[in-house]
Structures are given as C-alpha cells and as structure tokens.
Design a protein around this motif. Structure first.
Motif, PDB file in Angstrom:
ATOM      1  N   LEU A 188     -51.159  -8.513  40.652  1.00  0.00           N
ATOM      2  CA  LEU A 188     -50.902  -9.843  41.213  1.00  0.00           C
ATOM      3  C   LEU A 188     -50.707 -10.880  40.106  1.00  0.00           C
ATOM      4  O   LEU A 188     -49.909 -11.809  40.244  1.00  0.00           O
ATOM      5  CB  LEU A 188     -52.064 -10.263  42.114  1.00  0.00           C
ATOM      6  CG  LEU A 188     -52.145  -9.594  43.484  1.00  0.00           C
ATOM      7  CD1 LEU A 188     -53.442  -9.981  44.172  1.00  0.00           C
ATOM      8  CD2 LEU A 188     -50.951 -10.000  44.347  1.00  0.00           C
ATOM      9  N   TRP A 189     -51.412 -10.709  39.009  1.00  0.00           N
ATOM     10  CA  TRP A 189     -51.319 -11.644  37.886  1.00  0.00           C
ATOM     11  C   TRP A 189     -50.006 -11.468  37.122  1.00  0.00           C
ATOM     12  O   TRP A 189     -49.256 -12.427  36.933  1.00  0.00           O
ATOM     13  CB  TRP A 189     -52.515 -11.425  36.964  1.00  0.00           C
ATOM     14  CG  TRP A 189     -52.521 -12.273  35.728  1.00  0.00           C
ATOM     15  CD1 TRP A 189     -52.230 -13.606  35.650  1.00  0.00           C
ATOM     16  CD2 TRP A 189     -52.818 -11.847  34.400  1.00  0.00           C
ATOM     17  NE1 TRP A 189     -52.331 -14.037  34.348  1.00  0.00           N
ATOM     18  CE2 TRP A 189     -52.701 -12.981  33.559  1.00  0.00           C
ATOM     19  CE3 TRP A 189     -53.195 -10.638  33.836  1.00  0.00           C
ATOM     20  CZ2 TRP A 189     -52.926 -12.909  32.184  1.00  0.00           C
ATOM     21  CZ3 TRP A 189     -53.436 -10.573  32.471  1.00  0.00           C
ATOM     22  CH2 TRP A 189     -53.300 -11.692  31.669  1.00  0.00           C
ATOM     23  N   ALA A 230     -50.419 -18.476  32.110  1.00  0.00           N
ATOM     24  CA  ALA A 230     -51.147 -17.222  32.281  1.00  0.00           C
ATOM     25  C   ALA A 230     -52.530 -17.478  32.868  1.00  0.00           C
ATOM     26  O   ALA A 230     -52.977 -16.751  33.775  1.00  0.00           O
ATOM     27  CB  ALA A 230     -51.268 -16.502  30.941  1.00  0.00           C
ATOM     28  N   ALA A 231     -53.209 -18.513  32.385  1.00  0.00           N
ATOM     29  CA  ALA A 231     -54.538 -18.845  32.923  1.00  0.00           C
ATOM     30  C   ALA A 231     -54.433 -19.296  34.377  1.00  0.00           C
ATOM     31  O   ALA A 231     -55.253 -18.917  35.229  1.00  0.00           O
ATOM     32  CB  ALA A 231     -55.174 -19.942  32.068  1.00  0.00           C
ATOM     33  N   THR A 232     -53.409 -20.091  34.691  1.00  0.00           N
ATOM     34  CA  THR A 232     -53.227 -20.587  36.057  1.00  0.00           C
ATOM     35  C   THR A 232     -52.986 -19.442  37.033  1.00  0.00           C
ATOM     36  O   THR A 232     -53.596 -19.372  38.117  1.00  0.00           O
ATOM     37  CB  THR A 232     -52.044 -21.569  36.105  1.00  0.00           C
ATOM     38  OG1 THR A 232     -52.286 -22.644  35.206  1.00  0.00           O
ATOM     39  CG2 THR A 232     -51.844 -22.107  37.511  1.00  0.00           C
ATOM     40  N   PHE A 233     -52.123 -18.520  36.663  1.00  0.00           N
ATOM     41  CA  PHE A 233     -51.801 -17.405  37.564  1.00  0.00           C
ATOM     42  C   PHE A 233     -52.950 -16.414  37.652  1.00  0.00           C
ATOM     43  O   PHE A 233     -53.091 -15.715  38.670  1.00  0.00           O
ATOM     44  CB  PHE A 233     -50.514 -16.720  37.109  1.00  0.00           C
ATOM     45  CG  PHE A 233     -49.298 -17.595  37.244  1.00  0.00           C
ATOM     46  CD1 PHE A 233     -49.005 -18.227  38.438  1.00  0.00           C
ATOM     47  CD2 PHE A 233     -48.460 -17.806  36.167  1.00  0.00           C
ATOM     48  CE1 PHE A 233     -47.893 -19.047  38.576  1.00  0.00           C
ATOM     49  CE2 PHE A 233     -47.347 -18.618  36.278  1.00  0.00           C
ATOM     50  CZ  PHE A 233     -47.060 -19.252  37.492  1.00  0.00           C
ATOM     51  N   ALA A 234     -53.773 -16.328  36.611  1.00  0.00           N
ATOM     52  CA  ALA A 234     -54.961 -15.479  36.691  1.00  0.00           C
ATOM     53  C   ALA A 234     -55.939 -16.024  37.735  1.00  0.00           C
ATOM     54  O   ALA A 234     -56.518 -15.264  38.518  1.00  0.00           O
ATOM     55  CB  ALA A 234     -55.632 -15.381  35.313  1.00  0.00           C
ATOM     56  N   VAL A 235     -56.120 -17.353  37.749  1.00  0.00           N
ATOM     57  CA  VAL A 235     -56.979 -17.987  38.756  1.00  0.00           C
ATOM     58  C   VAL A 235     -56.421 -17.747  40.156  1.00  0.00           C
ATOM     59  O   VAL A 235     -57.163 -17.407  41.094  1.00  0.00           O
ATOM     60  CB  VAL A 235     -57.104 -19.498  38.466  1.00  0.00           C
ATOM     61  CG1 VAL A 235     -57.797 -20.207  39.628  1.00  0.00           C
ATOM     62  CG2 VAL A 235     -57.871 -19.731  37.168  1.00  0.00           C
ATOM     63  N   ALA A 236     -55.113 -17.910  40.304  1.00  0.00           N
ATOM     64  CA  ALA A 236     -54.494 -17.706  41.618  1.00  0.00           C
ATOM     65  C   ALA A 236     -54.629 -16.260  42.074  1.00  0.00           C
ATOM     66  O   ALA A 236     -54.905 -15.984  43.251  1.00  0.00           O
ATOM     67  CB  ALA A 236     -53.023 -18.112  41.566  1.00  0.00           C
ATOM     68  N   ALA A 237     -54.453 -15.303  41.145  1.00  0.00           N
ATOM     69  CA  ALA A 237     -54.529 -13.889  41.510  1.00  0.00           C
ATOM     70  C   ALA A 237     -55.922 -13.509  41.991  1.00  0.00           C
ATOM     71  O   ALA A 237     -56.073 -12.638  42.854  1.00  0.00           O
ATOM     72  CB  ALA A 237     -54.126 -13.020  40.325  1.00  0.00           C
ATOM     73  N   ARG A 238     -56.913 -14.162  41.438  1.00  0.00           N
ATOM     74  CA  ARG A 238     -58.293 -13.783  41.802  1.00  0.00           C
ATOM     75  C   ARG A 238     -58.821 -14.556  43.004  1.00  0.00           C
ATOM     76  O   ARG A 238     -59.511 -13.997  43.869  1.00  0.00           O
ATOM     77  CB  ARG A 238     -59.214 -14.003  40.591  1.00  0.00           C
ATOM     78  CG  ARG A 238     -60.690 -13.724  40.876  1.00  0.00           C
ATOM     79  CD  ARG A 238     -60.889 -12.290  41.317  1.00  0.00           C
ATOM     80  NE  ARG A 238     -62.270 -12.022  41.712  1.00  0.00           N
ATOM     81  CZ  ARG A 238     -62.769 -12.216  42.922  1.00  0.00           C
ATOM     82  NH1 ARG A 238     -61.991 -12.715  43.894  1.00  0.00           N
ATOM     83  NH2 ARG A 238     -64.020 -11.925  43.204  1.00  0.00           N
ATOM     84  N   TYR A 244     -50.075 -15.382  47.347  1.00  0.00           N
ATOM     85  CA  TYR A 244     -48.706 -15.923  47.423  1.00  0.00           C
ATOM     86  C   TYR A 244     -48.437 -16.714  48.700  1.00  0.00           C
ATOM     87  O   TYR A 244     -47.294 -17.061  48.974  1.00  0.00           O
ATOM     88  CB  TYR A 244     -47.656 -14.805  47.309  1.00  0.00           C
ATOM     89  CG  TYR A 244     -47.771 -13.989  46.054  1.00  0.00           C
ATOM     90  CD1 TYR A 244     -48.193 -14.558  44.856  1.00  0.00           C
ATOM     91  CD2 TYR A 244     -47.447 -12.637  46.051  1.00  0.00           C
ATOM     92  CE1 TYR A 244     -48.302 -13.798  43.699  1.00  0.00           C
ATOM     93  CE2 TYR A 244     -47.552 -11.864  44.906  1.00  0.00           C
ATOM     94  CZ  TYR A 244     -47.982 -12.465  43.728  1.00  0.00           C
ATOM     95  OH  TYR A 244     -48.083 -11.711  42.593  1.00  0.00           O
ATOM     96  N   ALA A 245     -49.471 -16.961  49.525  1.00  0.00           N
ATOM     97  CA  ALA A 245     -49.247 -17.687  50.781  1.00  0.00           C
ATOM     98  C   ALA A 245     -50.234 -18.829  50.986  1.00  0.00           C
ATOM     99  O   ALA A 245     -49.888 -19.853  51.580  1.00  0.00           O
ATOM    100  CB  ALA A 245     -49.321 -16.728  51.965  1.00  0.00           C
ATOM    101  N   ALA A 246     -51.465 -18.683  50.509  1.00  0.00           N
ATOM    102  CA  ALA A 246     -52.490 -19.698  50.759  1.00  0.00           C
ATOM    103  C   ALA A 246     -52.252 -20.973  49.958  1.00  0.00           C
ATOM    104  O   ALA A 246     -52.648 -22.056  50.378  1.00  0.00           O
ATOM    105  CB  ALA A 246     -53.871 -19.127  50.445  1.00  0.00           C
ATOM    106  N   TRP A 247     -51.645 -20.840  48.787  1.00  0.00           N
ATOM    107  CA  TRP A 247     -51.382 -22.010  47.942  1.00  0.00           C
ATOM    108  C   TRP A 247     -49.876 -22.184  47.737  1.00  0.00           C
ATOM    109  O   TRP A 247     -49.368 -22.066  46.624  1.00  0.00           O
ATOM    110  CB  TRP A 247     -52.066 -21.850  46.585  1.00  0.00           C
ATOM    111  CG  TRP A 247     -53.556 -21.717  46.652  1.00  0.00           C
ATOM    112  CD1 TRP A 247     -54.354 -21.981  47.738  1.00  0.00           C
ATOM    113  CD2 TRP A 247     -54.429 -21.278  45.613  1.00  0.00           C
ATOM    114  NE1 TRP A 247     -55.669 -21.759  47.443  1.00  0.00           N
ATOM    115  CE2 TRP A 247     -55.757 -21.323  46.142  1.00  0.00           C
ATOM    116  CE3 TRP A 247     -54.254 -20.883  44.303  1.00  0.00           C
ATOM    117  CZ2 TRP A 247     -56.863 -20.957  45.384  1.00  0.00           C
ATOM    118  CZ3 TRP A 247     -55.359 -20.518  43.553  1.00  0.00           C
ATOM    119  CH2 TRP A 247     -56.637 -20.560  44.070  1.00  0.00           C
TER     120      TRP A 247
END
Length: 587
Positions: A188-189, A230-238, A244-247
């Motif tokens: 996901l990341w 990279a840090a932003t997408f790591a937070v989103a993945a976890r 990919y839908a909640a935010w």
C-alpha cells in the motif's frame, strides 16, 4: 552489478505480480460485500451478494460496519479478497439499530482466468494493465541493470506506478495475518502515489549528476520532497481506515501536485542543460506530460464516472489511459538508449537488406517449385533441379548480398554511403603519410567528413605520465592533456576495439569534460600503444552506428601500422647515424 541485479529483480517481480493479478484466481475472490466510507469512523455496505455468508447472516446494503472491530490485516482482506473460507467477525448494525457481531466468509473464487473475466473480450480489455506494467518494467529494468545508481533506483520505484495495490496484495493473502499485515502495508505504501514523487529524485539527476550549485540545490530539494511524500504515504498506508477511499482529499491534492512539481523540476533541469542532454530531457518531459494526462484521465473514468467502466467507449478510454502510463518510460528509454545502442537508420538499412535477400530466396525456390510442378511433374529430375537451384543461390549469396546492399544504400542511404567512401579514401591516404604529425592531423580531420565534432588525438611521449593533445578539429571543451590514471586513458587501453566514453566510467562525472556519447578508439598495434582519438557525436545528437565505428577502428589500425613503420624507420635512421658516427671516429 549486484545492486543493478537487485533493482532489475524488483522490476521483474512487478511484471510477475502484474500478470498474477490477471490470472491468479484469488484476485477475484471476496466476501460478497462492497464497502464505502460512511459518516464518522464507519464503513457503509454498498452491496451484498445474496449467495454470500454475509447475506445469510443478515448483512444488508446500507448497514454500517465498525472498522475498530477488525485488525489491520482483516480490513485489507475485506477490500482485496482472501482464500475461500476465510472468516472475519465484524461489528455491524442496521441504521438506527444496535451493534451486533456478523460473520462474513470469503466466497469460492474462479479457477480459470476466463471464469474471472467472463469472456475473451473482457479478458483482452483487462490485458491493458499487465501489458503496461511489462513495458514500464522492461525499460526500467534494462536501465537499472545497465547503470545502477540513485537515479535509476528512483526510476525502478516509479515503475510501480501502473500496478494496482489491492490486486497485488491479494496475491499474498495466503500468508498468516501477521506477515500479511506487513506485506500489505509495504505494498500500500510503495504502490500509492509515491512512484510519482520518486520521479523527483530521477529528474534532478538525469541525464548526469548535477555539477552546478543551483542544480545540486534543486536535487536536495527534490530529495527532501520525496522523503516528505514517503512519510505521508506511510502514514496513510497504516492508518487510513479504508485504503485509498477514506481520505480522498489527500489523493485529490497530492496526485496533480506531484506531477506539477516533477514537471517544474524537469523544466528547470532542461533550462540548465545544453546540447544532447537537453534533447534527452525534452523527451523525458514529453513522457511525463503524457503520463500525467492519461493518469488523471484514468482516475476520472475509473473513480468519478463509474458508468464509464461498462458503457460506450468507456472501457476503451480506460485501457488507453492505462497504456498511457507507459509513454513516459518509452520516451525515457528512447532518450537514453538512442544515445548508447544503435542508430535507427542503421537498423532500417540492415533490415531492408536481409528482408530483400530472404524474399529473393523464397521467390527463387517458389518459382522453381511451380515450374517443376507444371513441366516436370512426377519425375525425379524435379528434386535434382530444386537442389541445384538451392546450391546455386547459396553460392551466389555473397554477390546478391553485395548488390542488394548497394542498391538499398544508393536509394535510401545515399548520404551514409557517400560518407563511407570518403572515410575509405581517408584510410587509403593515411597509409601514405610521411610523418607522425601528418597522421595526427588526418585522424583529427576525418571528424569533419563524418560530422563527428569535436575530435582530438592524444599521444604519450616517453617517460611522461600524461597523454598530450597533438591534434584537434572543431570547437569544444577538449583538455590539452589527460593523466594516465583518468578513466578514459585507463579504459581505452583495455578496450582497443573502441568504446563509448560513457561506458568507461561508473558515473558521467568521472569522464570529465568528454560527453558520454563521444566515441574513443585506441591507436595501437599488437605490441605498442601509441595513443587514442576521441570523436564527438553527430551534430544532431545521434551517436555513431556500427558502420561508422568500424571506419574509425580501421583508421586507427591503419594509423598504428604507419606509426609502427615510422618508428621503425626512425630507429633505423638513428642506427645508421650511429654507425656513421662510429666510422668517422675510427678514422
């Protein structure tokens, strides 16, 4: 080489997973429910398959599901799929009712690809994504294998852009929940919008590491933006409840901004570049623009206009937008490989020659077979004549090849053949040179005839640790001397057949003022190494084709023969002078 192989293996793995999401049965298994983001921290059930366990246990469309009642691995499984029979207990409720526990179970999935995709037409439509992934990863894999670096590593990461995360994750759903959660997080990341921002690392280093203060600052800023992304997408993945839908606001902002920032950095790099590097960056920018437009078109059709997936030309546009993601890598591959591999004209020339020869052979044998069938049908003489025609054609093949080669060259490649004749005449004239200086000038001046400017000749004098420039043609940054420890001087001594300058060093910065597309050839006999010559690319940015490189090798070999002869003659004259001196002293 180990790093290059590792990065190439990453690209190969993406290809395997890209095709796996089409043919792996689990890619189409699910729990019989479709989820969407509800109010607050809940999921809304959009659809329930009436044959599913979830429907049998009372779950209906419009029900709410509490995501806090599930683990991270279970939430991802609900979205992507899981092996048949895998059960998850979720807290759910009808609107206005109390919470209750409902068990949902993965349904039995299809066994063959056609079962998953309905018919051949649908299956062919679904080929767009794996084909795109294959094109992208083949180009990226070749580049990282050829020259592993931070730049090409970023390119390998950006190759993950066309892959669908959930369809990739489901191929690992057989793992136990603990391992599956780790794998799901990583996918996901890495397969989020991070590949877009990886292009920042690439474009700030392409086509060579930055050499000016402003370019280095731009590179560091690009690296910092990539790390933030990279840090932003790591937070989103976890922590995003529904990947990919909640935010949705996050992706609606970061996707177009990512492409715009990459484009801005690429244009800034273009403004600082000159000559061949500018052409290569321009091709890359064109690919980025096409990639961005088709990427946004795909998101629009697939997400905002769901009806486009099944109606009218919607599926065709979706497939076109998927394939558009490969445009950047095709443009990039052309920009890089055209500078290092083959000249397109040369390929066309050879292809036509061999195609004509093959056609003539087929026609000759076919005509003989037809005539024998009409005139000599049923006799053993037919086999004898066919064998004789085949043998005669084989014996005449060299003559046929020469004539066809000449005709194709005159009709389509007149300029190339004229240049070849001039080069051959120059080689012949070189054999009659009477001094080393004359040879040096001839080796340098041929660059004007072949449009390979600038050019320079270097030779090493006895007991010196440098190669000194003894002849030059054209204008450019050509050093007066080169140390014997310079990568060019070291490499050309080993690659005596001639080599692209860029292939003699691990990084473009190591070869100093010489462009990576320049061609270097050694002037050496079997016994002695006299020096080397360096020739630039053509004025239009095209590098030498194999024929042109062959001419330069022939000239260097001819020059080495003459140098050897002149050296032998010089030593003979010195010996004769010494004999005369001894004779006069004896008198």
């Amino acid at each position: 080489m180990a790093v290059g192989s590792l990065l190439a293996s990453w690209c190969l793995g993406l290809i395997v997973l890209g095709w796996g999401q089409l043919f792996f049965p689990l890619a189409s298994t699910d729990f019989g429910i479709r989820l969407a983001v509800g109010h607050g921290a809940t999921f809304i059930v959009r659809r329930v398959d009436e044959s599913s366990v979830a429907f049998h246990n009372g779950l209906r469309s419009g029900d709410e599901i509490d995501p806090s009642s599930t683990t991270y691995a279970e939430r991802v499984r609900l979205l992507s799929g899981s092996p048949a029979g895998y059960a998850i207990a979720v807290r759910a409720r009808h609107p206005g009712h109390s919470w209750r526990v409902v068990t949902v179970r993965a349904m039995q999935g299809p066994v063959f690809p056609l079962d998953a995709h309905g018919d051949i037409g649908t299956l062919l439509q679904d080929l767009a994504e794996p084909v795109t992934i294959t094109i992208v990863c083949v180009v990226a894999g070749l580049l990282v294998l050829r020259r592993p670096s931070v730049m090409t590593a970023a390119l390998a990461l950006s190759a993950a852009g066309p892959a669908f995360a959930l369809a990739t994750i489901v191929q690992f759903s057989w793992l136990p929940d603990g391992l599956y959660a780790i794998v799901a997080f990583v996918i996901l990341w890495l397969l989020s919008d991070l590949p877009i921002y990886a292009l920042l690392v690439f474009v700030t280093r392409f086509p060579s590491p930055p050499s000016t203060a402003s370019a280095r600052l731009r590179m560091h800023v690009g690296d910092a933006l990539f790390l933030v992304a990279a840090a932003t997408f790591a937070v989103a993945a976890r922590w995003e409840p529904l990947p990919y839908a909640a935010w949705p606001a996050l992706y609606a902002i970061v996707e177009p901004i990512g492409f715009l920032v990459v484009l801005a950095f690429a244009v800034a790099t273009l403004n600082d570049a000159h000559g061949q590097a500018r052409q290569r960056i321009a091709w890359t920018i064109a690919g980025i623009v096409v990639n961005a437009l088709t990427f946004e078109l795909h998101n629009l059709l697939f997400g905002v206009v769901p009806s486009a997936r099944t109606g009218g030309i919607g599926p065709l546009l979706i497939n076109f937008s998927s394939l558009g993601a490969a445009m950047m890598f095709l443009a990039l591959g052309y920009a890089v490989l055209r500078q290092r591999v083959l000249d397109v004209g040369f390929v066309i020339d050879r292809s036509l020659v061999y195609a004509v020869i093959t056609s003539l052979a087929a026609i000759a044998i076919s005509v003989m077979d037809w005539l024998s069938g009409k005139v000599l049908s049923g006799t053993r003489l037919v086999l004898v004549l066919e064998a004789l025609v085949t043998v005669a054609f084989g014996l005449a093949l060299n003559w046929i090849h020469a004539r066809v080669d000449e005709i194709v060259g005159v009709v389509l490649f007149r300029r190339r053949r004229a240049m070849a004749r001039k080069a051959e005449n120059a080689i012949e004239a070189m054999r009659g040179a009477s001094s080393a200086e004359q040879l040096d000038a001839m080796l340098s001046d041929i660059a004007t005839t072949m449009d390979l400017l600038p050019a320079a000749v270097y030779r090493q004098r006895a007991n010196e640790t440098v190669f000194r420039r003894v002849a030059i043609t054209g204008k450019g940054i050509i050093p007066h001397e080169i140390s014997v420890d310079h990568p060019l001087a070291r490499g050309i001594g080993k690659e005596r057949a001639g080599v692209l300058v860029g292939d003699l060093a691990e990084t473009d910065a190591e070869i100093g003022p010489f462009p990576s597309t320049a061609f270097a050839v050694s002037i050496a006999s079997q016994r002695d190494f006299f020096g080397f010559a360096v020739y630039g690319a053509h004025s239009n940015g095209r590098i030498l084709d194999p024929d042109e490189a062959g001419f330069l090798r022939q000239m260097a070999a001819a020059a080495a023969e003459v140098f050897q002869f002149l050296e032998t003659q010089r030593w003979r004259e010195r010996a004769m002078a010494l004999e005369r001196l001894v004779a006069s002293a004896g008198k």
